[in-house]
Design an enzyme around this catalytic site. Structure first.
Site, short mmCIF file in Angstrom:
data_model
loop_
_atom_site.label_atom_id
_atom_site.label_comp_id
_atom_site.label_asym_id
_atom_site.label_seq_id
_atom_site.Cartn_x
_atom_site.Cartn_y
_atom_site.Cartn_z
N GLY A 158 10.10 -5.89 -7.55
CA GLY A 158 8.76 -6.05 -8.10
C GLY A 158 8.72 -5.90 -9.60
N ARG A 159 9.63 -5.09 -10.15
CA ARG A 159 9.67 -4.91 -11.59
C ARG A 159 10.09 -6.19 -12.31
NH1 ARG A 159 11.99 1.11 -10.45
NH2 ARG A 159 9.90 2.03 -10.20
N ALA A 211 0.83 -1.20 0.00
CA ALA A 211 0.00 0.00 0.00
C ALA A 211 0.87 1.25 0.00
CB ALA A 211 -0.95 -0.01 1.20
N LEU A 212 1.30 1.64 -1.19
CA LEU A 212 2.15 2.81 -1.37
C LEU A 212 1.41 3.94 -2.08
CD1 LEU A 212 5.05 4.08 -1.22
CD2 LEU A 212 5.48 3.01 -3.45
N GLU A 240 3.75 -0.83 -10.99
CA GLU A 240 5.13 -1.05 -10.55
C GLU A 240 6.08 -0.07 -11.24
OE1 GLU A 240 6.11 -3.01 -8.18
OE2 GLU A 240 4.40 -4.31 -7.89
N GLY A 241 5.58 1.10 -11.56
CA GLY A 241 6.37 2.12 -12.23
C GLY A 241 6.03 2.16 -13.71
N THR A 242 5.54 3.29 -14.18
CA THR A 242 5.17 3.43 -15.59
C THR A 242 6.39 3.30 -16.48
OG1 THR A 242 5.52 5.82 -15.56
CG2 THR A 242 3.30 5.02 -14.95
N PRO A 269 -4.25 8.68 -4.09
CA PRO A 269 -4.92 9.42 -5.17
C PRO A 269 -4.06 10.52 -5.78
CG PRO A 269 -6.46 9.02 -3.37
CD PRO A 269 -5.11 8.56 -2.90
#
Length: 378
Positions: free
Chosen positions: A241-242, A124-125, A362-364, A128
């Site tokens: 995670g990437r 949970a990072l 996980e990062g655009t 909005p």
């Protein structure tokens, strides 16, 4: 440089493929259509050791390494991307607690994740107003006698309504990334309220929810790592995670390409299989080249992480290339199916919907290019 997997890595991959073929693939279309969380399937993955692939055996994990985890992710995603992303985030949560947790935190949570007692873990990072910029985080953790009180909101939280334990980032200090700490919050804690499921384009059997922390009180020992050391934990977790999301993208594209190839051999036009036509063969060739390149980039990053060497830039490269290549491959596979690729009777449209988000979470892709560019300029 070792290209071929070891026996242990192959065993994990074969175990994942067998379970995916027998159990996951036959259920994937219904899970997607019904937006049904695959609880029993996830329990089965845990029984096979696939919810803690890179976790020490002393904590209930398979202790098979990062490459084995990447290979297993590819096999699961090949059958069902929704199941794979739940598996990915849960493995990541177990690794973060193993790496940064106290002995008591590791003993309390990691075996439960690996055994499937906790069907999922959550990360949970995002908020909005704080996605690619975690420094804009507004959720706070106030120190009170005997513990902490969390207040704020999170957004886009995978398995946030099913997780047995969540890693939650909150502000404990000043502005920017230096004032952020990480906490372990058990699912069902009073004051933690999951919101309604997002009605997503793809990954419909994976739940994605907002979270509200309304005077959510947690114990003093819920702090993970050092106070105001949470940003470092998040960045290290996202690097790993990437690799998981790159593996997921490779798996989705593999499933799509296999099905498109089989379809091309069977579908006849102008008196012969469409696989005989050079234009279609060129599409398959381009897809095969991109898929193999994505796979090798992903396994390189996994191997670097497993050996304890720096891998941040390589993980970003793998995630960037694999996710964008997988999107191109899945689009080609819909095209190869023609009109049938546009209907739910064939899996091609599900793969296309599922793969789209791999360039976002996980990062655009834009963030990956920033990471890679900065590394190139050092």
């Amino acid at each position: 440089m070792q290209i071929e997997p070891t026996e242990t890595q192959l065993l994990v991959a074969r175990t994942a493929r067998d379970y995916a073929e027998r159990v996951i693939r036959p259920a994937a279309a219904d899970l997607d259509r019904e937006s049904r969380f695959p609880t029993e399937i996830l329990h089965g993955l845990a029984e096979l050791g696939l919810m803690g692939v890179n976790i020490p055996s002393a904590l209930g994990g398979a202790e098979a390494g990062v490459v084995a985890y990447a290979l297993a992710m590819m096999e699961v995603a090949r059958a069902c991307a929704s199941t794979a992303v739940t598996m990915s985030v849960t493995n990541m949560v177990a690794e973060v607690i193993t790496t940064f947790g106290t002995p008591d935190q590791r003993a309390r949570y990691v075996p439960r994740i690996c055994a499937g007692e906790y069907v999922a873990g959550s990360f949970a990072l995002s908020e909005p107003e704080a996605g690619s910029d975690p420094g804009g985080m507004r959720t706070t953790a106030e120190k009170v006698p005997g513990g902490w009180v969390l207040r704020g909101e999170k957004q886009w939280i995978t398995s946030g309504d099913h997780a047995g334990v969540l890693i939650v980032w909150a502000r404990t200090g000043g502005p920017g990334t230096r004032g952020i700490s990480a906490f372990l919050v058990e699912g069902g804690t009073p004051g933690l309220r999951p919101g309604p499921h997002e009605d997503k384009l793809g990954l419909r059997a994976s739940t994605t929810v907002p979270l509200t922390f309304d005077d959510c009180r947690i114990p003093e020992d819920a702090l993970l790592g050092e106070r105001e050391g949470g940003f470092r934990i998040a960045m290290m977790a996202l690097d790993g995670g990437r690799i998981g999301i790159a593996s997921q993208a490779v798996g989705i594209a593999t499933g799509a390409l296999e099905e498109a190839t089989d379809y091309a051999k069977q579908r006849r036009q102008f008196g012969r299989p469409i696989a005989d036509f050079p234009a279609l063969q060129a599409q398959l060739a381009d897809a095969k080249v991109e898929l193999d390149a994505a796979r090798l980039l992903t396994l390189r990053a996994a191997s670097l992480k497993e050996s304890g060497r720096p891998f941040s830039s390589e993980a970003a490269m793998a995630k960037l290339f694999a996710s964008e290549a997988a999107n191109r491959i899945c689009q080609r596979c819909v095209q190869i199916h023609g009109g049938y690729g546009y209907v739910r009777d064939f899996a091609a449209e599900r793969h296309l919907r599922d793969v789209r988000v791999t360039t976002i979470y996980e990062g655009t892709s834009e963030i990956q290019r920033t990471v890679i560019g900065r590394s190139a300029l050092r």
